[in-house]
Design a protein around this motif. Structure first.
Motif, PDB file in Angstrom:
ATOM      1  N   THR A  14       0.698  -1.206   0.096  1.00 47.47           N
ATOM      2  CA  THR A  14       0.060  -0.200  -0.044  1.00 47.47           C
ATOM      3  C   THR A  14       0.838   1.112   0.149  1.00 47.47           C
ATOM      4  N   MET A  15       0.436   2.348  -0.493  1.00 45.74           N
ATOM      5  CA  MET A  15       1.051   3.363  -0.461  1.00 45.74           C
ATOM      6  C   MET A  15       1.445   3.973   0.861  1.00 45.74           C
ATOM      7  N   ASP A  16       0.592   3.749   1.901  1.00 38.92           N
ATOM      8  CA  ASP A  16       0.876   3.958   3.255  1.00 38.92           C
ATOM      9  C   ASP A  16       2.146   3.278   3.988  1.00 38.92           C
ATOM     10  N   MET A  17       2.100   2.015   3.403  1.00 39.03           N
ATOM     11  CA  MET A  17       3.208   1.232   3.794  1.00 39.03           C
ATOM     12  C   MET A  17       4.549   1.784   3.216  1.00 39.03           C
ATOM     13  N   THR A  18       4.559   2.152   2.103  1.00 34.85           N
ATOM     14  CA  THR A  18       5.597   2.720   1.354  1.00 34.85           C
ATOM     15  C   THR A  18       6.115   4.072   1.957  1.00 34.85           C
ATOM     16  N   VAL A  19       5.426   4.917   2.392  1.00 36.51           N
ATOM     17  CA  VAL A  19       5.648   6.183   2.798  1.00 36.51           C
ATOM     18  C   VAL A  19       6.581   5.971   4.208  1.00 36.51           C
ATOM     19  N   ASN A  20       5.737   4.789   5.027  1.00 33.23           N
ATOM     20  CA  ASN A  20       6.385   4.598   6.201  1.00 33.23           C
ATOM     21  C   ASN A  20       7.746   3.893   6.195  1.00 33.23           C
ATOM     22  N   ALA A  21       7.973   3.196   5.204  1.00 37.09           N
ATOM     23  CA  ALA A  21       9.098   2.255   4.826  1.00 37.09           C
ATOM     24  C   ALA A  21      10.065   3.570   4.420  1.00 37.09           C
ATOM     25  N   LEU A  22       9.618   4.323   3.614  1.00 34.58           N
ATOM     26  CA  LEU A  22      10.997   5.241   3.372  1.00 34.58           C
ATOM     27  C   LEU A  22      11.297   6.294   4.239  1.00 34.58           C
ATOM     28  N   ASP A  23      10.374   6.709   4.990  1.00 33.58           N
ATOM     29  CA  ASP A  23      10.595   7.431   6.203  1.00 33.58           C
ATOM     30  C   ASP A  23      11.402   6.979   7.244  1.00 33.58           C
ATOM     31  N   ALA A  24      11.243   5.609   7.462  1.00 38.10           N
ATOM     32  CA  ALA A  24      12.111   4.879   8.410  1.00 38.10           C
ATOM     33  C   ALA A  24      13.672   4.666   7.744  1.00 38.10           C
ATOM     34  N   ALA A  25      13.586   4.541   6.394  1.00 34.62           N
ATOM     35  CA  ALA A  25      14.948   4.355   5.844  1.00 34.62           C
ATOM     36  C   ALA A  25      15.869   5.863   6.031  1.00 34.62           C
ATOM     37  N   TYR A  26      14.969   6.750   5.675  1.00 31.58           N
ATOM     38  CA  TYR A  26      15.600   7.980   5.516  1.00 31.58           C
ATOM     39  C   TYR A  26      16.177   8.668   7.102  1.00 31.58           C
ATOM     40  N   ARG A  27      15.387   7.831   8.018  1.00 32.60           N
ATOM     41  CA  ARG A  27      15.798   8.175   9.261  1.00 32.60           C
ATOM     42  C   ARG A  27      17.171   7.590   9.872  1.00 32.60           C
ATOM     43  N   GLN A  28      17.091   6.220   9.093  1.00 37.31           N
ATOM     44  CA  GLN A  28      18.278   5.394   9.250  1.00 37.31           C
ATOM     45  C   GLN A  28      19.387   5.860   8.663  1.00 37.31           C
ATOM     46  N   LEU A  29      19.280   6.535   7.396  1.00 32.26           N
ATOM     47  CA  LEU A  29      20.427   7.018   6.694  1.00 32.26           C
ATOM     48  C   LEU A  29      20.942   8.204   7.592  1.00 32.26           C
ATOM     49  N   ALA A  30      20.132   9.090   8.218  1.00 33.09           N
ATOM     50  CA  ALA A  30      20.539  10.137   8.963  1.00 33.09           C
ATOM     51  C   ALA A  30      21.389   9.866  10.049  1.00 33.09           C
TER      52      ALA A  30
END
Length: 368
Positions: A14-30
């Motif tokens: 789902t799009m909601d899953m996708t947004v949440n997955a990317l948001d988490a990945a960007y925080r891990q990159l940070a």
């Protein structure tokens, strides 16, 4: 090992899953808990002097979800012109077919977990990217979306942007009348909002709170002179023109891939890095005047703020309703694929979706 085709991914992602997955990945990159590299393309001439073979990969992983992924693309690329617009085209085997694959691995034992077609997931992860940038940068009361393009990316973008802003009207232009009119009908009916197909790209910008460039045009599609005060801009196809760079007040970059260990000078801001064999004319990366472009996605100078600084409270995004803002991914595509493919894999396992492949097909007892 699980094989997931586009229909399988469509069932579980789902799009909601996708947004949440990317948001988490960007925080891990940070926090440097994830790593990725910019996209790398290799280009080789074909027997047709107007077409180039291009192999593209991007990869990344994190110990937090425990996944690593590489996304691979095999394309014949070329340019075409339709109604005065130069566009980038591609195919694999024959026009209308494409070869894009994602391999997902377990970082704890190096075992291959899944092989996925990338098409459906690709559209979702790009749309989700724009939603994250819009969430942090667009005005809270943004209601009118100006859409340049009427293809798959334009569809994933309306779905994602509706998660972060209360979109009530979409005004769309693309060069082919029947395509833009079909898009407007579909979007209006699907989301029960006002959707209007326009005959002039200039009108897309009038009254728009958010402007999205979702085209395969080889020339600028976001025209700075047409932007109104308070607009938020995102552009994943075509490009912003020079006037847009001048008029943007604040630009958000979601992330930057680090340089290799011990080689900080190799760090680049470009979204992609290309290598070409002699005779590969770079036709797929020429602009309308035939000039070879560098990979887009470069910073807008001192107007740029980074996601990691925004999250840490060390930088601000939009500070007034009249500012023109911009958001773009940067060169962190590799992190997107481990995050979203991992989410799709987990959902598919839970739902019993996909085709099992013998894991031993992908393992061997000969050490490299």
């Amino acid at each position: 090992m699980l094989f997931l085709n586009n229909d399988d991914v469509r069932q579980v992602l789902t799009m909601d899953m996708t947004v949440n997955a990317l948001d988490a990945a960007y925080r891990q990159l940070a926090t440097q808990d994830a790593v990725c590299r910019p996209r790398i393309d290799l280009q080789i001439p074909t027997r047709d002097p107007d077409r180039v073979y291009q192999w593209g990969t991007m990869e990344g992983g994190s110990s937090t979800p425990g996944y690593f992924a590489i996304r691979m693309k095999s394309d014949i690329t070329y340019q075409t012109r339709y109604e005065g617009v130069v566009t980038h085209e591609k195919y694999a085997s024959r026009p209308g077919l494409f070869c894009g694959l994602i391999m997902l691995f377990d970082v704890n034992n190096a075992e291959p977990l899944a092989l996925l077609n990338d098409g459906y997931l690709q559209h979702f992860r790009v749309g989700a990217d724009s939603a994250i940038g819009t969430k942090y940068m667009a005005r809270e009361d943004a209601r009118v979306l100006g859409m340049l393009g009427s293809g798959g990316m334009a569809r994933s973008h309306i779905e994602s942007l509706r998660l972060v802003r209360g979109i009530q009207r979409v005004q769309v232009f693309s060069p082919t009348r029947e395509h833009r009119e079909a898009y407007a009908r579909e979007i209006g009916e699907k989301y029960d909002i006002e959707a209007v197909a326009l005959d002039n790209p200039r009108d897309v910008f009038r009254g728009a709170d958010i402007v999205c460039g979702c085209t395969d045009a080889a020339q600028p599609v976001v025209i700075g002179e047409w932007l109104e005060a308070g607009t938020h801009v995102t552009c994943i196809g075509g490009s912003p023109d020079a006037a847009t760079h001048e008029r943007v007040d604040v630009a958000l970059r979601l992330g930057n891939a680090p340089g290799p260990v011990g080689l900080p000078a190799w760090k680049v801001e470009d979204e992609s890095v290309r290598y070409a064999a002699r005779g590969a004319a770079d036709l797929s990366h020429q602009d309308a005047e035939g000039q070879v472009e560098r990979g887009h996605g470069r910073r807008m100078g001192d107007k740029t703020v980074f996601m990691e600084d925004l999250l840490a409270g060390q930088a601000k995004g939009r500070t007034s309703a009249d500012q023109i803002t911009f958001s773009e991914r940067g060169n962190i595509q590799g992190a997107q694929f481990f995050a979203v493919a991992g989410a799709a894999y987990e959902a598919a396992r839970a739902a019993g979706v996909g085709r099992e492949l013998p894991t031993e097909w992908f393992l061997q007892d000969i050490r490299d």
